[in-house]
Design an enzyme around this catalytic site. Structure first.
Site, PDB file in Angstrom:
ATOM      1  N   CYS A  25      54.241 -52.666 -19.771  1.00 13.85           N
ATOM      2  CA  CYS A  25      54.377 -51.924 -18.471  1.00 13.85           C
ATOM      3  C   CYS A  25      55.819 -51.149 -18.486  1.00 13.85           C
ATOM      4  O   CYS A  25      55.491 -50.003 -18.360  1.00 13.85           O
ATOM      5  CB  CYS A  25      54.259 -53.082 -17.310  1.00 13.85           C
ATOM      6  SG  CYS A  25      54.217 -54.793 -17.552  1.00 13.85           S
ATOM      7  N   ASP A 259      48.740 -48.500 -17.043  1.00 14.33           N
ATOM      8  CA  ASP A 259      49.930 -48.428 -18.131  1.00 14.33           C
ATOM      9  C   ASP A 259      49.573 -48.956 -19.292  1.00 14.33           C
ATOM     10  O   ASP A 259      50.262 -48.747 -20.177  1.00 14.33           O
ATOM     11  CB  ASP A 259      51.230 -48.862 -17.288  1.00 14.33           C
ATOM     12  CG  ASP A 259      51.010 -50.414 -16.810  1.00 14.33           C
ATOM     13  OD1 ASP A 259      49.824 -50.833 -16.904  1.00 14.33           O
ATOM     14  OD2 ASP A 259      51.893 -50.715 -15.996  1.00 14.33           O
ATOM     15  N   ASN A 260      48.616 -49.941 -19.638  1.00 13.44           N
ATOM     16  CA  ASN A 260      48.344 -50.431 -20.699  1.00 13.44           C
ATOM     17  C   ASN A 260      46.983 -51.040 -20.636  1.00 13.44           C
ATOM     18  O   ASN A 260      46.414 -51.244 -19.622  1.00 13.44           O
ATOM     19  CB  ASN A 260      49.403 -51.306 -21.254  1.00 13.44           C
ATOM     20  CG  ASN A 260      49.689 -52.348 -20.315  1.00 13.44           C
ATOM     21  OD1 ASN A 260      50.956 -52.362 -19.959  1.00 13.44           O
ATOM     22  ND2 ASN A 260      49.152 -53.498 -19.875  1.00 13.44           N
TER      23      ASN A 260
END
Length: 459
Positions: A25, A259-260
């Site tokens: 993050c 974000d991921n």
């Protein structure tokens, strides 16, 4: 997320090859905000010592981030939700620190929460409890964005960044969604519960097959994550309806991303991210807006470092004046805009995080590791530090990764023939190809941001 797919994806472009340049993050969010690779913005992981929201980040990259440029273009800027994991901590400037460029600021102090959290509201502390109607963070974020849209100056353009914690742990779903997906389990395909053989040491330590307690833990996490996303789906619908009602929908670009990635049982890792594999580095990305034809599926790779340059491109900033590693993908979505070229290869990099002492819950494991749950399977360590070059150019879909560990471990995958990365082919690949990929990696890792003109290099 049916509403999101319908209201953004079906009305615009879906990128089927969107990646984060770092699967965690804080460094990923820092890349989204700056358009830079981690080695250029220097945020390495979620810790203050890893530069997450640190005074050094604030003095450097944060002062040249996306909202600063938008503000110069006369945009009204609004942020709500999770910013960076260490944001608002005493050592990071407390709640009084409002990053430059944001006119309206409603940021979560610290890491993801749904209830019982503190916000910095334009630099003032605001505490929240556990009343669903008043405090549920996903809903609060969208409600404040509606207030902002009502009170904005209609003569100035606007930019909103809504950053709900979902589907991050602690996975607290809204009360109306607590019974959804009760029969859903994590998918059992691909690399699920497979041993991490021929992989770096962190992938060789999980028990295989996983214990029953790990499997029930990850299935439960999978369900709860889905439940929390139903509120995000509602958020998207509420926002789109609002933009429609104020007659701005056809005039506004809407980006939906994350974000991921995340894993639930792949290679017998119960839950987390931080790994170099597809399940952790791929992200969703859908965009609708002026000039973007509906129902497009775009295959060229785009990265999270491309988001800032694309948004700046839309706002009219001259990108040659901005220090970024990413590139605008506006022309890929809206071909009439201008021409852009897809990149043939790109970098993914991560710096591991560990604890100097042994985890008391897992005494056998020794120091240097972290995130050792459930069942003492460790998801991170100081030497879970790697850099990968990914080639995705229509002909080749390859990944080459080097670890900064005592084995100098290398992993190589041909994702065309092995999409689940089951076989590390480092010993089978022509050494000439390995050398070429190593050279590419060195070049990418030493790259400094360029002003998009080869002659100017900035350190």
């Amino acid at each position: 997320m049916k509403k999101t797919k319908d209201l953004i994806g079906n009305q615009g472009a879906t990128f089927v090859n969107a990646f984060t340049v770092v699967p965690l993050c804080c460094p990923s969010r820092s890349s989204i905000l700056t358009g830079r690779y981690p080695h250029n913005h220097q945020v390495r992981n979620n810790s203050l010592s890893g530069n997450c929201s640190s005074p050094r980040w604030q003095k450097g990259p944060e002062a040249e981030a996306l909202p600063v440029f938008l503000n110069k273009q006369n945009y009204q800027t609004f942020f709500a939700g999770k910013y960076l994991n260490q944001y608002g901590k005493k050592e990071a400037g407390d709640v009084f620190h409002v990053p430059p460029g944001w006119e309206q600021w409603h940021a979560l102090v610290g890491n993801s929460q749904y209830y019982n959290y503190t916000l910095s509201v334009n630099g003032k502390e605001e505490k929240h409890g556990d009343d669903y109607e008043k405090d549920y963070l996903t809903d609060l974020i969208v409600n404040r964005s509606l207030q902002f849209l009502d009170s904005r100056n209609p003569k100035r353009p606007f930019f909103l960044m809504l950053s709900p914690p979902a589907p991050h742990s602690p996975w607290a779903a809204a009360p109306q969604y607590l019974k959804e997906f009760s029969n859903v389990k994590a998918p059992r395909d691909g690399s699920f519960n497979k041993p991490g053989k021929d992989k770096h040491w962190l992938l060789r330590q999980p028990t295989n097959p996983m214990s029953n307690s790990s499997v029930s833990f990850l299935d439960n996490a999978f369900r709860k994550r889905w439940q929390t996303l139903l509120s995000v789906d509602d958020m998207v619908e509420t926002l789109v309806k609002k933009l429609d009602s104020i007659k701005e929908l056809d005039n506004t670009y809407i980006f939906y991303t994350s974000d991921n990635g995340y894993h639930t049982g792949q290679f017998s890792l119960p839950i987390d991210k931080r790994q170099l594999y597809e399940f952790d580095v791929r992200i969703p990305l859908m965009v609708r807006g002026p000039g973007i034809k509906p129902k497009q599926m775009l295959k060229a790779p785009v990265l999270n470092i491309d988001l800032a340059p694309t948004i700046l491109d839309i706002s009219g900033v001259n990108l040659s004046a901005v220090n970024v590693d990413g590139q605008s993908f506006l022309s890929q979505m809206a071909p009439s805009m201008r021409n852009g070229s897809a990149r043939p290869f790109f970098l993914i990099e991560y710096t591991g995080e560990g604890h100097p002492t042994t985890d008391p819950a897992c005494p056998k494991l020794g120091p240097g590791l972290s995130e050792c749950f459930p069942d003492c399977v460790c998801e991170d360590a100081y030497n879970n530090t790697y850099a990968c070059v990914r080639t995705l150019d229509g002909q080749n879909d390859m990944q080459y990764c080097e670890f900064a560990d005592s084995e100098s471990f290398v992993e190589v995958y041909n994702l065309t023939s092995d999409p689940h990365q089951l076989e590390n082919i480092v010993k089978k690949v022509d050494p000439v190809i390995l050398q070429a990929m190593n050279q590419r990696l060195i070049k990418l890792q030493s790259s400094r941001m360029s002003h998009h003109t080869p002659s100017v290099q900035t350190a």
